[in-house]
Write an enzyme that holds these catalytic residues in place. Structure first.
Site, mmCIF file in Angstrom:
data_model
loop_
_atom_site.group_PDB
_atom_site.id
_atom_site.type_symbol
_atom_site.label_atom_id
_atom_site.label_comp_id
_atom_site.label_asym_id
_atom_site.label_seq_id
_atom_site.Cartn_x
_atom_site.Cartn_y
_atom_site.Cartn_z
ATOM 1 C CE1 TYR A 1 -5.594 -13.378 -3.287
ATOM 2 C CE2 TYR A 1 -6.661 -14.191 -5.278
ATOM 3 C CZ TYR A 1 -6.579 -13.266 -4.263
ATOM 4 O OH TYR A 1 -7.467 -12.228 -4.209
ATOM 5 C CG ASP B 1 2.326 -7.726 8.957
ATOM 6 O OD1 ASP B 1 1.535 -8.683 9.077
ATOM 7 O OD2 ASP B 1 3.096 -7.587 7.997
ATOM 8 N N GLY C 1 0.823 -1.207 0.000
ATOM 9 C CA GLY C 1 0.000 0.000 0.000
ATOM 10 C C GLY C 1 0.853 1.252 0.000
ATOM 11 C CB ALA D 1 -4.528 -6.495 5.252
#
Length: 330
Positions: free
Chosen positions: A142, A52, A37, A75
């Site tokens: 993913y 985080d 980001g 995120a």
């Protein structure tokens, strides 16, 4: 007005959604590790917590300090190819990081959450357009990490009463009409972004992976959803949770697709110069056609995409890329 915590709010989709939430008169706090980001993407006056999700103490401290009424969770690592080469990193970041967040939300009173999921949870579809109850057979790590988070959310809701909405995106594209924010990923993999960077001379040519698919022009067809329409879907999902609606999942796409060649033709038209193209063999695991059935979110939340013209979508992205040829750093 409600207070919302947005994880990954300095990223591409997150930063557009932050603006949509502010326009809906919510108070917003962003939590982002800024590895992908950009600080510049966060609107002036919006608190930014640089942390985080793998730092469980930092996550809990952020929730305790700001006591959000709901969370919007973006995120994550998002590159399909990279996930296959380094699955440990993806399971750690996307799955373990989400578990830290969900555990904190449970411990602070089961705070509702809108989760940024993906059409990748479906894998190779049996039917197109794809409904929400289609089989979930992700073909990438993913996609698996996103599906595991959906599983965790279902279990947390059953055990702890954690309300949630999973939004399964198709191909996100475009940029805010102001041209002030847009797509700027460390790894460039999205078709429209790659094509516009080629138009800017940052790449030599566009690769077309396969032109022998069972589609009208032989190239893959995908459902391209404009990022501001997707942001609107998040605003509606937040409102539904705050109104006490039960947990659910929605596909978010425009409901019809465009082929790779159609996208490149639209880019040629917008930039005024034809891109150099080269045809290569198919990539393993690329389905011929992926299109959303978004009838559920339209019926239940009243969401409707405002950007369905391909040239208009490309024009919005070109406004960003031509004004920021090197992204936020430029």
């Amino acid at each position: 007005m409600s207070k919302l915590l947005v994880t990954g709010g300095a990223g591409y989709i997150g930063s557009h959604t932050v603006r949509a939430l502010l326009a809906a008169e919510h108070e917003v706090v962003v939590l982002d590790n800024l590895k992908a980001g950009h600080r510049e993407a966060v609107p002036t006056g919006v608190p930014l917590i640089e942390a985080d999700l793998l730092d469980e103490a930092a996550v809990r401290a952020a929730i305790e300090a700001h006591r959000p009424d709901a969370v919007v969770h973006f995120a994550a690592l998002i590159e399909v190819g990279e996930s296959m080469k380094d699955p440990a990193r993806y399971y750690r970041n996307n799955t373990a990081g989400s578990l830290n967040l969900l555990t904190a939300l449970k411990d602070f009173g089961s705070i509702p959450i809108v989760f940024s999921s993906t059409a990748a949870v479906y894998g190779e579809p049996d039917v197109v357009p794809i409904p929400e109850d289609a089989a979930k057979r992700p073909t990438s790590v993913y996609g698996e990490t996103k599906l595991w988070t959906e599983h965790m959310l279902k279990a947390f809701d059953a055990a702890y009463g954690l309300p949630h909405v999973n939004l399964r995106y198709f191909n996100v594209c475009g940029a805010d009409e102001s041209g002030a924010i847009g797509e700027d990923h460390p790894n460039k993999t999205h078709l429209i972004e790659l094509a516009l960077l080629t138009a800017l001379g940052q790449r030599e040519k566009m690769m077309i992976f396969g032109e022998d698919y069972p589609t009208p022009d032989g190239t893959c067809i995908r459902d391209y959803i404009h990022v501001t329409d997707l942001a609107d879907a998040h605003v509606l999902a937040v409102a539904s949770l705050l109104d006490g609606s039960p947990s659910t999942a929605y596909n978010v796409g425009i409901g019809h697709g465009f082929s790779v060649k159609e996208v490149l033709d639209a880019v040629d038209r917008v930039v005024g110069t034809p891109l150099k193209r080269e045809v290569a063999p198919r990539r393993p695991g690329d389905p011929a056609r992926l299109v959303a059935d978004s009838s559920r979110i339209k019926a239940e939340l009243g969401w409707h995409p405002r950007h369905t013209d391909l040239v208009g979508i490309v024009e919005s992205a070109w406004k960003w890329h031509s004004g920021h040829p090197h992204g936020f750093e430029g």
